[in-house]
Structures are given as C-alpha cells and as structure tokens.
Motif scaffolding. Structure first.
Motif, PDB file in Angstrom:
ATOM      1  N   UNK A   1      -3.214 -28.666  -4.851  1.00  0.00           N
ATOM      2  CA  UNK A   1      -3.183 -29.834  -5.737  1.00  0.00           C
ATOM      3  C   UNK A   1      -1.921 -30.659  -5.485  1.00  0.00           C
ATOM      4  N   UNK A   2      -0.787 -29.979  -5.371  1.00  0.00           N
ATOM      5  CA  UNK A   2       0.466 -30.694  -5.105  1.00  0.00           C
ATOM      6  C   UNK A   2       0.412 -31.452  -3.780  1.00  0.00           C
ATOM      7  N   UNK A   3      -0.185 -30.828  -2.780  1.00  0.00           N
ATOM      8  CA  UNK A   3      -0.313 -31.479  -1.474  1.00  0.00           C
ATOM      9  C   UNK A   3      -1.237 -32.685  -1.559  1.00  0.00           C
ATOM     10  N   UNK A   4      -2.332 -32.546  -2.310  1.00  0.00           N
ATOM     11  CA  UNK A   4      -3.269 -33.656  -2.465  1.00  0.00           C
ATOM     12  C   UNK A   4      -2.594 -34.839  -3.158  1.00  0.00           C
ATOM     13  N   UNK A   5      -1.878 -34.573  -4.244  1.00  0.00           N
ATOM     14  CA  UNK A   5      -1.194 -35.643  -4.966  1.00  0.00           C
ATOM     15  C   UNK A   5      -0.121 -36.295  -4.094  1.00  0.00           C
TER      16      UNK A   5
END
Length: 204
Positions: free
Chosen positions: A164-168
C-alpha cells in the motif's frame, strides 16, 4: 498517509467497539467529519460490527426470524462498506488530483481504498486470532495452531502495508495512474435486481 497510520485508526476503532462489544452500539467517531481519519474509522467500525454479525448468524440454535433480520443487516452493511471504500477513493482522488502522470504510468490491479479495505479486515483477523491464541479454556493444540495462524497474519500485514505504501508513493510520484471503477452492485438496486423491480411492477 501511510498504511501504518491506517492501522492505528483501525486498532482504535476495534478497541472502541470492544468496550461494549455489542453490535447495536452506536458509533462514536472521534475524528472530524470530512477528514480521511473519519472515513477510515467509520469504515473499520462497519467491518467490526459485521464481523460479529457474521458470528451471530452462524449460531446453530438461532431462530429463523432473527437469522433473517441479521442477514438483512449484513446485506445492508456490505453495501455501506462498499460506499465507504468509494468515499475513501474519492478523498484520495482529490488528494492526488494535481499529480501529473509520467509517460508509461501504469494502472494498479485495485484502487488504494480497496487495498486499505483488505488491511482493515486483516486487522480484525489479527485481533481475534490473538484472542484465540490466548484462550486459557482451549487446548494447547488450539493455542499453538492459532499462534501459527497469527504469525502468518502478521507477516501478511507487513507485506500488505508495504504494498500500500509503495502504491501511494507511486501515485504521488506519477508512476501509477489512480483510476477508480465503481462496484455497481446490482442486488440492492430496485431498478437492476429483477426480483425487486418485478415486485414493484406487480404492486402497481
């Protein structure tokens, strides 16, 4: 926003629910309406109540009238959950509205909010698996099995949080396009569910 921040809010919601531990307890959202925090807290509260409704409806001694009532609540909760996820995506779309996507930017398999939805459910699994692992009235075999499952869930939390952090990060940098599709669930729509619209037509 980070997945770790989402987890903190989910944990707060789960803790607040279990003070009363009653599916009829009204939500007391501690965050300001219109904020992302308010949406995340409300989303997890819906998930937490539904978690316990799903437990209740599986009681083998439950009477048919009560079971139908709870099934209706679960159906309504599912629709509310979907609506809430889409509101979170709307908030994020506004947040990243000025980001210029780079040439060759790709689209993710799911929107950020649906990934965050999975994180919310995962936090509930971790909370309740911990309870099972700590049960003093259960067998040692049960406790050990639950400890193993808990370890897997915690690893899953780490992996999902990182994703999720990478996507954001990729959306914020323009490496990924944030494209959102509505779920368009049909069974709750009186104009799309044939059982409902045929009844409506007959009633005329």
């Amino acid at each position: 926003m980070t997945s770790e921040y989402c987890i903190q809010i989910f944990q707060q919601s789960i803790h607040d629910y279990h003070v009363e531990d009653n599916v009829n307890t009204p939500i007391a959202n501690r965050y300001t309406e219109g904020t992302l925090e308010h949406l995340l807290y409300a989303k997890n509260w819906i998930d937490t109540v539904q978690w316990h409704l799903e437990d209740i409806i599986r009681d083998p001694t439950i009477d048919a009238v009560t079971a139908l009532h709870i099934k209706r609540r679960i159906d309504a909760s599912n629709q509310e959950r979907t609506n809430m996820v889409e509101q979170i995506d709307d908030w994020l779309l506004d947040e990243y509205a000025l980001v210029q996507c780079k040439e060759g930017a790709t689209i993710n398999t799911e929107s950020p909010a649906w990934a965050i939805d999975r994180l919310s459910i995962l936090e509930l699994k971790i909370y309740h698996m911990q309870i099972e692992a700590d049960r003093t009235d259960a067998t040692e075999q049960h406790q050990q099995l639950c400890l193993y499952k808990l370890k897997v869930l915690l690893e899953q939390r780490t992996d999902l949080s990182l994703s999720i952090n990478q996507l954001l990060h990729d959306i914020a940098k323009g490496n990924k396009k944030m494209k959102v599709y509505r779920q368009m669930k049909m069974y709750n729509d009186e104009s799309l569910n044939p059982v409902l619209y045929k009844q409506k037509s007959t009633a005329r």
